[in-house]
Write a protein that holds these residues in place. Structure first.
Motif, mmCIF file in Angstrom:
data_model
loop_
_atom_site.group_PDB
_atom_site.id
_atom_site.type_symbol
_atom_site.label_atom_id
_atom_site.label_comp_id
_atom_site.label_asym_id
_atom_site.label_seq_id
_atom_site.Cartn_x
_atom_site.Cartn_y
_atom_site.Cartn_z
ATOM 1 N N LYS A 92 0.977 -1.032 -0.074
ATOM 2 C CA LYS A 92 -0.017 -0.155 -0.023
ATOM 3 C C LYS A 92 0.724 1.062 -0.021
ATOM 4 C CE LYS A 92 -3.890 -0.064 1.949
ATOM 5 N NZ LYS A 92 -4.978 0.009 2.876
ATOM 6 N N CYS A 93 1.858 1.198 0.813
ATOM 7 C CA CYS A 93 2.981 2.389 0.688
ATOM 8 C C CYS A 93 3.357 2.751 -0.666
ATOM 9 C CB CYS A 93 3.990 2.236 1.768
ATOM 10 S SG CYS A 93 3.538 2.107 3.532
ATOM 11 N N LEU A 94 3.971 1.492 -1.365
ATOM 12 C CA LEU A 94 4.504 1.641 -2.600
ATOM 13 C C LEU A 94 3.406 2.048 -3.561
ATOM 14 C CD1 LEU A 94 6.709 -1.557 -2.526
ATOM 15 C CD2 LEU A 94 7.548 1.078 -2.739
ATOM 16 N N TYR A 95 2.237 1.484 -3.456
ATOM 17 C CA TYR A 95 1.295 2.200 -4.653
ATOM 18 C C TYR A 95 0.904 3.386 -4.367
ATOM 19 C CZ TYR A 95 -3.617 2.971 -6.168
ATOM 20 O OH TYR A 95 -4.545 3.556 -6.820
ATOM 21 N N ARG A 96 0.987 4.096 -2.973
ATOM 22 C CA ARG A 96 0.510 5.542 -2.890
ATOM 23 C C ARG A 96 1.477 6.253 -3.080
ATOM 24 N NH1 ARG A 96 -2.285 4.944 3.112
ATOM 25 N NH2 ARG A 96 -4.180 4.183 2.449
ATOM 26 N N ARG A 101 3.355 10.157 -7.177
ATOM 27 C CA ARG A 101 4.165 10.831 -8.038
ATOM 28 C C ARG A 101 3.451 11.153 -9.410
ATOM 29 N NH1 ARG A 101 6.000 12.547 -12.292
ATOM 30 N NH2 ARG A 101 8.047 12.011 -13.094
ATOM 31 N N ILE A 102 2.537 10.348 -9.927
ATOM 32 C CA ILE A 102 1.623 10.553 -10.992
ATOM 33 C C ILE A 102 0.814 11.895 -10.846
ATOM 34 C CG2 ILE A 102 -0.413 9.630 -12.569
ATOM 35 C CD1 ILE A 102 0.995 6.957 -11.793
ATOM 36 N N LYS A 103 0.149 12.118 -9.502
ATOM 37 C CA LYS A 103 -0.860 12.985 -9.334
ATOM 38 C C LYS A 103 0.009 14.322 -9.431
ATOM 39 C CE LYS A 103 -4.061 14.622 -5.554
ATOM 40 N NZ LYS A 103 -4.646 14.511 -4.516
ATOM 41 N N PHE A 104 1.141 14.422 -8.771
ATOM 42 C CA PHE A 104 1.729 15.696 -8.656
ATOM 43 C C PHE A 104 3.086 15.818 -9.723
ATOM 44 C CE2 PHE A 104 0.046 15.172 -4.330
ATOM 45 C CZ PHE A 104 -0.829 16.497 -4.418
ATOM 46 N N HIS A 105 2.884 15.259 -10.721
ATOM 47 C CA HIS A 105 3.793 15.100 -12.022
ATOM 48 C C HIS A 105 4.175 16.858 -12.159
ATOM 49 C CE1 HIS A 105 6.024 14.081 -15.462
ATOM 50 N NE2 HIS A 105 5.211 14.963 -16.415
ATOM 51 N N ASN A 114 8.027 24.695 -2.084
ATOM 52 C CA ASN A 114 7.910 25.007 -3.653
ATOM 53 C C ASN A 114 9.228 24.806 -3.965
ATOM 54 O OD1 ASN A 114 5.098 25.623 -3.873
ATOM 55 N ND2 ASN A 114 5.363 27.631 -3.116
ATOM 56 N N GLY A 115 9.309 24.312 -5.344
ATOM 57 C CA GLY A 115 10.588 24.071 -5.922
ATOM 58 C C GLY A 115 10.999 22.714 -5.987
ATOM 59 N N CYS A 116 10.176 21.713 -5.285
ATOM 60 C CA CYS A 116 10.410 20.361 -4.972
ATOM 61 C C CYS A 116 9.647 19.566 -5.826
ATOM 62 C CB CYS A 116 10.578 20.159 -3.660
ATOM 63 S SG CYS A 116 11.713 20.887 -2.796
ATOM 64 N N PRO A 117 9.483 19.578 -7.167
ATOM 65 C CA PRO A 117 8.560 18.727 -7.911
ATOM 66 C C PRO A 117 8.591 17.332 -7.494
ATOM 67 C CG PRO A 117 10.314 19.529 -9.339
ATOM 68 C CD PRO A 117 10.442 20.081 -8.022
ATOM 69 N N GLU A 118 7.492 16.626 -7.310
ATOM 70 C CA GLU A 118 7.401 15.433 -6.945
ATOM 71 C C GLU A 118 8.477 14.529 -7.990
ATOM 72 O OE1 GLU A 118 6.270 12.299 -4.604
ATOM 73 O OE2 GLU A 118 6.258 14.355 -4.436
ATOM 74 N N LYS A 119 8.997 13.556 -7.304
ATOM 75 C CA LYS A 119 9.925 12.761 -8.131
ATOM 76 C C LYS A 119 9.838 11.473 -7.653
ATOM 77 C CE LYS A 119 14.171 13.686 -5.657
ATOM 78 N NZ LYS A 119 15.666 13.979 -5.847
ATOM 79 N N LEU A 120 10.231 10.329 -8.312
ATOM 80 C CA LEU A 120 10.173 8.841 -7.713
ATOM 81 C C LEU A 120 11.562 8.360 -8.666
ATOM 82 C CD1 LEU A 120 9.071 6.549 -6.111
ATOM 83 C CD2 LEU A 120 7.547 6.247 -7.943
ATOM 84 N N ASN A 121 12.338 7.616 -7.861
ATOM 85 C CA ASN A 121 13.447 6.802 -8.726
ATOM 86 C C ASN A 121 13.556 5.716 -7.677
ATOM 87 O OD1 ASN A 121 15.005 7.607 -6.141
ATOM 88 N ND2 ASN A 121 15.662 9.713 -7.127
ATOM 89 N N TRP A 122 14.833 4.962 -8.468
ATOM 90 C CA TRP A 122 14.792 3.581 -7.824
ATOM 91 C C TRP A 122 15.404 3.611 -6.395
ATOM 92 C CZ3 TRP A 122 12.169 -0.278 -8.832
ATOM 93 C CH2 TRP A 122 11.755 -0.271 -10.198
ATOM 94 N N LYS A 123 16.327 4.814 -6.212
ATOM 95 C CA LYS A 123 17.095 5.055 -4.869
ATOM 96 C C LYS A 123 15.953 5.083 -3.794
ATOM 97 C CE LYS A 123 20.257 7.846 -2.455
ATOM 98 N NZ LYS A 123 21.289 9.186 -2.580
ATOM 99 N N PHE A 124 14.919 5.992 -3.995
ATOM 100 C CA PHE A 124 13.780 6.194 -3.283
ATOM 101 C C PHE A 124 13.144 4.819 -2.654
ATOM 102 C CE2 PHE A 124 9.541 8.208 -2.055
ATOM 103 C CZ PHE A 124 9.965 8.350 -0.603
ATOM 104 N N ILE A 125 12.925 4.222 -3.922
ATOM 105 C CA ILE A 125 12.022 2.838 -3.865
ATOM 106 C C ILE A 125 12.923 1.863 -2.846
ATOM 107 C CG2 ILE A 125 11.072 0.848 -5.043
ATOM 108 C CD1 ILE A 125 9.562 2.725 -6.234
ATOM 109 N N ARG A 126 14.193 1.823 -3.211
ATOM 110 C CA ARG A 126 15.066 0.782 -2.597
ATOM 111 C C ARG A 126 15.214 1.165 -1.007
ATOM 112 N NH1 ARG A 126 18.128 0.931 -7.422
ATOM 113 N NH2 ARG A 126 19.558 2.622 -6.201
#
Length: 191
Positions: A92-96, A101-105, A114-126
């Motif tokens: 559930k955490c990963l899904y959210r 990330r999609i919602k705040f693209h 402000n100035g921190c656009p939503e991002k997602l990378n493998w480092k964060f997932i790991r």
């Protein structure tokens, strides 16, 4: 219930949404730690500055402080009268996190600078996956210990959305706030 910390097992546990809803219900200001830790361009705040900001927040009469940042957890737990820990399943955490990330693209979330656009990378997932099990096991026990040492602190551990919604329903905007009955609180601590 006037000095509340909301923390959780991981990013995506639902801390920000829960804190916002609780703040609205109790008419208490909500402070998101991400907005104090991250500067524009995803630059980290210096540790001294981050701790100072938290000390200033906890000196206020009423507050809800949302976020993890375990290295400074004691700055918030010491003055808190209520600790809320959200212990959602990893999937559930990963899904959210992905949904967020999609919602705040190409946009900053409302709970971050402000100035921190939503991002997602493998480092964060790991990071989420490598810290999840340890946090799931250690943090609830840590909060149970706090509640045993200081009987003036209320500790709530929520395992799913149903428990969260049931808790929020107990409060109405503008009503006089009372803690949940002792048995409801203790049942959460036995898990």
């Amino acid at each position: 219930m006037e000095k509340i910390i909301v923390t959780g097992v991981s990013a995506g546990a639902g801390k920000s949404t829960f804190a916002r809803k609780l703040g609205e219900a109790l008419d208490i200001p909500v402070y998101h730690l991400d907005s104090y830790y991250w500067k524009p361009g995803w630059m980290e705040a210096p540790e001294e500055e981050f701790i100072k900001a938290q000390n200033e927040l906890t000196a206020k009469e009423k507050w809800i402080i949302e976020g993890n940042y375990s290295s400074t957890l004691s700055v918030r737990t010491e003055p808190a009268d209520t600790i809320i820990y959200i212990n959602q399943p990893l999937y559930k955490c990963l899904y959210r996190v992905i949904k967020r990330r999609i919602k705040f693209h190409n946009k900053s979330r409302p709970d971050i600078a402000n100035g921190c656009p939503e991002k997602l990378n493998w480092k964060f997932i790991r990071f989420i996956m490598s810290t999840y099990k340890r946090r799931k096991e250690s943090l609830p026990e840590h909060f149970r210990t706090i509640s045993m040492k200081d009987m003036n602190k209320s500790v709530y551990i929520f395992e799913n959305d149903r428990e969260i919604e049931s808790f929020l329903v107990k409060f109405k905007r503008g009503s006089k706030v009372q803690s949940l009955p002792g048995s409801a609180q203790k049942s959460k601590l036995k898990k």
